[in-house]
Scaffold this active site. Structure first.
Site, PDB file in Angstrom:
ATOM      1  N   GLU A   1      48.296 120.089 120.602  1.00  0.00           N
ATOM      2  CA  GLU A   1      47.940 119.522 119.313  1.00  0.00           C
ATOM      3  C   GLU A   1      48.485 120.507 118.215  1.00  0.00           C
ATOM      4  O   GLU A   1      47.846 121.642 118.191  1.00  0.00           O
ATOM      5  CB  GLU A   1      46.474 119.430 119.382  1.00  0.00           C
ATOM      6  CG  GLU A   1      46.097 118.610 120.311  1.00  0.00           C
ATOM      7  CD  GLU A   1      46.104 116.884 119.992  1.00  0.00           C
ATOM      8  OE1 GLU A   1      46.334 116.767 118.682  1.00  0.00           O
ATOM      9  OE2 GLU A   1      45.844 116.333 120.852  1.00  0.00           O
TER      10      GLU A   1
ATOM     11  N   CYS B   1      44.982 119.930 109.572  1.00  0.00           N
ATOM     12  CA  CYS B   1      46.120 119.614 110.159  1.00  0.00           C
ATOM     13  C   CYS B   1      46.586 118.177 109.713  1.00  0.00           C
ATOM     14  O   CYS B   1      47.923 117.884 109.739  1.00  0.00           O
ATOM     15  CB  CYS B   1      46.327 119.545 111.763  1.00  0.00           C
ATOM     16  SG  CYS B   1      44.862 118.769 112.382  1.00  0.00           S
TER      17      CYS B   1
HETATM   18  P1  NAD Z   1      47.929 129.474 115.894  1.00  0.00           P
HETATM   19  O1  NAD Z   1      49.102 129.095 116.671  1.00  0.00           O
HETATM   20  O2  NAD Z   1      48.199 130.873 115.232  1.00  0.00           O
HETATM   21  O3  NAD Z   1      46.521 130.322 117.101  1.00  0.00           O
HETATM   22  C1  NAD Z   1      45.975 129.230 117.711  1.00  0.00           C
HETATM   23  C2  NAD Z   1      45.555 129.965 119.025  1.00  0.00           C
HETATM   24  O4  NAD Z   1      46.681 130.593 119.819  1.00  0.00           O
HETATM   25  C3  NAD Z   1      44.598 130.936 118.786  1.00  0.00           C
HETATM   26  O5  NAD Z   1      43.465 130.907 119.760  1.00  0.00           O
HETATM   27  C4  NAD Z   1      45.126 132.359 118.958  1.00  0.00           C
HETATM   28  O6  NAD Z   1      44.480 133.479 119.411  1.00  0.00           O
HETATM   29  C5  NAD Z   1      46.271 131.930 120.146  1.00  0.00           C
HETATM   30  N1  NAD Z   1      47.659 132.781 119.710  1.00  0.00           N
HETATM   31  C6  NAD Z   1      47.968 133.143 118.719  1.00  0.00           C
HETATM   32  N2  NAD Z   1      49.232 133.864 119.136  1.00  0.00           N
HETATM   33  C7  NAD Z   1      49.294 133.646 120.165  1.00  0.00           C
HETATM   34  C8  NAD Z   1      50.401 134.014 121.061  1.00  0.00           C
HETATM   35  N3  NAD Z   1      51.497 134.899 120.699  1.00  0.00           N
HETATM   36  N4  NAD Z   1      50.376 134.046 122.467  1.00  0.00           N
HETATM   37  C9  NAD Z   1      49.076 133.242 122.924  1.00  0.00           C
HETATM   38  N5  NAD Z   1      48.215 132.926 122.188  1.00  0.00           N
HETATM   39  C10 NAD Z   1      48.318 133.195 120.950  1.00  0.00           C
HETATM   40  O7  NAD Z   1      47.577 128.675 115.349  1.00  0.00           O
HETATM   41  P2  NAD Z   1      46.469 128.792 113.863  1.00  0.00           P
HETATM   42  O8  NAD Z   1      46.966 129.579 112.709  1.00  0.00           O
HETATM   43  O9  NAD Z   1      45.314 129.268 114.378  1.00  0.00           O
HETATM   44  O10 NAD Z   1      46.192 127.169 113.610  1.00  0.00           O
HETATM   45  C11 NAD Z   1      46.951 126.583 112.463  1.00  0.00           C
HETATM   46  C12 NAD Z   1      47.856 125.531 113.204  1.00  0.00           C
HETATM   47  O11 NAD Z   1      47.320 124.838 113.924  1.00  0.00           O
HETATM   48  C13 NAD Z   1      48.909 124.557 112.005  1.00  0.00           C
HETATM   49  O12 NAD Z   1      50.132 124.297 112.059  1.00  0.00           O
HETATM   50  C14 NAD Z   1      47.821 123.506 112.183  1.00  0.00           C
HETATM   51  O13 NAD Z   1      48.400 122.179 111.788  1.00  0.00           O
HETATM   52  C15 NAD Z   1      47.675 123.533 113.682  1.00  0.00           C
HETATM   53  N6  NAD Z   1      46.567 122.564 114.090  1.00  0.00           N
HETATM   54  C16 NAD Z   1      46.792 121.441 114.578  1.00  0.00           C
HETATM   55  C17 NAD Z   1      45.577 120.674 115.024  1.00  0.00           C
HETATM   56  C18 NAD Z   1      45.795 119.263 115.627  1.00  0.00           C
HETATM   57  O14 NAD Z   1      44.866 118.746 115.986  1.00  0.00           O
HETATM   58  N7  NAD Z   1      47.084 118.812 115.772  1.00  0.00           N
HETATM   59  C19 NAD Z   1      44.255 120.784 114.553  1.00  0.00           C
HETATM   60  C20 NAD Z   1      44.357 122.224 113.813  1.00  0.00           C
HETATM   61  C21 NAD Z   1      45.324 122.917 113.449  1.00  0.00           C
END
Ligand code: NAD
Length: 506
Positions: A247, A281
C-alpha cells in the site's frame, strides 16, 4: 475498565529491540535466539508458527473473540489513543476519532457481521468428469503474517489490515512506525493485553529492526509506506517467495473543470488537503485546471481556509502539525515552487506549515517531483481536459485520481482514460471510507487491496479442493493408458467447455 480485565486472560507479546528502550512484556523467544546467535526474531516467529500449526487461529470462535477484543481496545483506550495522536502530530481529536477509531471500529463490526459467510466453503460449477465429486474453494489462512505500518495514520494502518488478518485466521506480527513514537508506545504497551499472546505480537523499532524481522520467512507480508521502502520489502519477500500487499503513495491529481460552484470545490479541496495537515496518502496532491479557473479558484480557496481555520491557522485547534523535523524541512523546501498565492508561513519549532496554495507551478519544479504529504496544494495550469488526461497519464499511476466537474461527461472521460488505485468525482478521499470498496494502488502506488471482504480475501489463500469417492473406478478408465482415439473422444465430451453464442454486454 482495565485492559487486563477485558483480555480473557490472554497476553499478546511485545518485542522491542531499539537501543535504550525498555522491553515490555514477554521477550523469551528473542532472548533464546539471540543467545543461540540466530536472528533476534526467529524465536518469536517460530512461536507464532507453532500456534498456527496447532490450528489455534483457524476456528471461527477464536477469530470472533480476537475481533471483539480489538473492538474493546478501541473503546477502552479511546482517550489514550487521542492523546498519543495529539503528541505525535497534534492530530485534532475529531480527525483522530473519525480516522483512527471510527473507521477501524467499522471494519471490526463489518468483519464480525460477515465472518460466517466469508469463511464458508465456496462450492463451484462442475463438468461431467467431476459431476459425482464435491468441488469447492476452502478459505485457508496463509499462516504467520507480518504487517508493517507508516506514521501518518499510525493506528488505522496497522489495525485495519489486522482485522483482515484475524478474520482470515492468521497469526500476526505487527510492526508500527517508529516515527509516530507515542502511538508506537501505546500499541506496544496497551494492545498486547487484549489479544492472544500465542498468536499475535507487536515488534517495535525502525529500519534496522524491520530489516532483521524481514529476514525471517513469513507466509504473507502487508506493507504500507513509501514506494522506496516498498521495493526493499518486496526484495526481502522475494527471497522467501512470500506473497505481499504493498500500500504505497504517490501524487494524486485533481482536475478541476470550467464552471460549476467553485466555492464547494474549494471547500472540498482544502478539507482533503489539510486533514491531518495533508499527511494523507489519498489527499489531493495537486490541481490541474485552466488559467481562468485558477484565477477564480484562488479566492475561493482563501475563503475556505479562513472559514475552516480562522485568520491565523496556527491558532486553530483543528489543524495538525508535521510529524517530524525531517518531514517539516522536506515540505518547507517545496514552498519555492511556483508562487505562494495563499499561506506560506512556517514555524520550525512547532513544525507548523500554514495551509498553502502554490499557483502557476511548472511540472519540472520540486513540488511536482515528489508526493507533497503536507498542507501545500500546487496548481498546474493546462488548457483543458485533454491536456489534463495526457498530463496524468505521463506520470506514475497514482493512488487516486479526482475530478471536479458539473458535467458528468467530463467525469466519465477522466474515469475511462486514466488509471489509478481509486477514483473520486467531486470529492476527495470518500472512496476509502466504504468497507464495501477495495482500497489499494496500482503500479507505483501499490499492489493488492484491502478493507472489508477485500481484506479477508487478501489474507486468505483460496485452496482448490476436489473430494472424490474411492469407489467407481470404472469411470476413470478412459484417462488411463493405453490411450485410444475413442478414450480421447470420451474425455473431451465430458470435460470440454463449449463457447456460448456471441459475447454481449446485455
Ligand atoms: P516509510 O516507507 O518511511 O516507512 C514505513 C514503514 O517501513 C515503517 O514502519 C518503517 O519503520 C519501515 N521502514 C522504513 N525504512 C525501512 C527500511 N529501510 N527497511 C525496512 N523497513 C523500513 O513510510 P512512511 O514515511 O512511514 O509513510 C509515508 C508514505 O506512506 C507515503 O508515501 C504515503 O503515501 C504512504 N502511505 C500509503 C498509504 C496507503 O494506504 N497506500 C497509507 C499511508 C501512507
Amino acid at each position: 475498565m482495565d485492559a487486563t480485565n477485558t483480555s480473557q486472560g490472554n497476553n499478546m507479546t511485545t518485542h522491542q529491540d531499539t537501543p535504550g528502550k525498555v522491553p515490555v512484556g514477554s521477550d523469551t523467544g528473542k532472548m533464546d535466539s539471540k543467545a543461540a546467535g540466530m536472528n533476534p526474531y526467529a524465536g518469536l516467529v517460530s512461536g507464532l508458527r507453532a500456534a498456527w500449526l496447532a490450528g489455534k487461529t483457524r476456528g471461527a470462535e477464536h477469530r470472533v473473540s480476537q475481533l471483539e477484543a480489538l473492538g474493546r481496545f478501541l473503546d477502552d483506550k479511546k482517550q489514550p489513543i487521542l492523546d498519543a495522536m495529539a503528541s505525535d502530530m497534534r492530530k485534532p481529536p475529531l480527525e483522530a476519532e473519525l480516522s483512527e477509531i471510527l473507521l477501524v471500529k467499522n471494519e471490526v463490526n463489518y468483519a464480525l457481521n460477515s465472518l460466517a459467510s466469508w469463511m464458508k466453503d465456496e462450492f463451484v460449477e462442475k463438468n461431467l468428469v467431476t459431476r459425482l465429486d464435491t468441488a469447492f474453494i476452502r478459505k485457508d489462512p496463509y499462516g504467520v503474517v507480518l504487517i508493517i505500518g507508516p506514521w501518518n495514520y499510525p493506528l488505522h494502518l496497522i489495525l485495519v489490515p489486522l482485522v483482515g488478518a484475524i478474520a482470515a485466521g492468521n497469526c500476526v506480527i505487527i510492526k508500527p512506525s517508529e516515527i509516530s513514537s507515542c502511538t508506537e508506545k501505546l500499541v506496544a504497551e496497551m494492545l498486547p493485553s487484549y489479544l492472544d499472546k500465542d498468536c499475535f505480537a507487536v515488534v517495535t523499532g525502525g529500519p534496522a529492526e524491520t530489516t532483521q524481522l524481514l529476514e525471517n520467512k513469513f507466509d504473507y507480508i502487508f506493507y504500507t509506506g513509501g514506494p522506496q521502502v516498498g521495493r526493499i520489502v518486496m526484495t526481502a519477500a522475494a527471497k522467501h517467495l512470500t506473497p505481499l500487499t504493498l500500500e504505497l503513495g504517490g501524487k494524486n491529481p485533481c482536475y478541476v473543470a470550467e464552471g460549476g460552484d467553485l466555492q464547494s470545490v474549494a471547500n472540498r479541496l482544502v478539507w482533503g488537503r489539510c486533514f491531518n495537515a495533508g499527511q494523507t496518502c489519498v489527499a489531493p496532491d495537486y490541481v490541474l485546471c485552466s488559467p481562468e479557473t485558477q484565477e477564480k479558484l484562488l479566492p475561493a480557496l482563501g475563503r475556505a481556509i479562513a472559514q475552516f481555520y480562522g485568520p491565523d491557522p496556527r491558532a486553530s485547534p483543528d489543524f495538525a502539525r508535521l510529524v517530524s523535523d525531517r518531514q517539516f524541512q522536506r515540505v518547507r523546501a517545496l514552498l519555492g515552487s511556483g508562487r505562494v498565492a495563499l499561506g506560506g508561513q512556517t514555524d520550525e519549532q512547532e513544525r507548523y506549515i500554514a495551509p498553502t496554495v502554490l499557483a502557476d507551478v511548472q511540472p519540472s519544479e520540486p513540488a511536482m517531483q515528489e508526493e507533497i504529504f503536507g498542507p501545500v496544494l500546487p496548481i498546474v495550469t493546462v488548457p483543458g481536459v485533454d491536456e489534463a488526461i495526457a498530463f496524468i497519464n505521463s506520470r506514475e499511476r497514482p493512488l487516486a485520481v479526482y475530478v471536479f466537474a458539473a458535467d458528468s461527461k467530463v467525469v466519465h472521460r477522466v474515469l475511462e482514460q486514466t488509471s489509478s488505485g481509486g477514483f473520486g468525482a467531486n470529492d476527495p478521499m470518500m472512496h476509502m471510507t466504504l468497507p464495501s470498496l477495495p482500497f489499494g494502488g496500482i503500479g507505483n502506488s501499490g499492489l493488492g487491496s484491502y478493507h472489508g471482504k477485500f481484506g479477508f480475501d487478501t489474507f486468505t489463500h483460496q485452496r482448490a479442493c476436489v473430494l472424490r469417492s474411492s469407489g467407481l473406478e470404472a469411470l476413470n478408465s478412459p484417462r488411463y493408458p493405453p490411450y485410444s482415439q475413442r478414450k480421447l473422444g470420451l474425455l473431451a465430451a465430458a470435460s470440454q467447455i463449449q463457447r456460448k453464442g456471441t459475447c454481449s454486454l446485455q
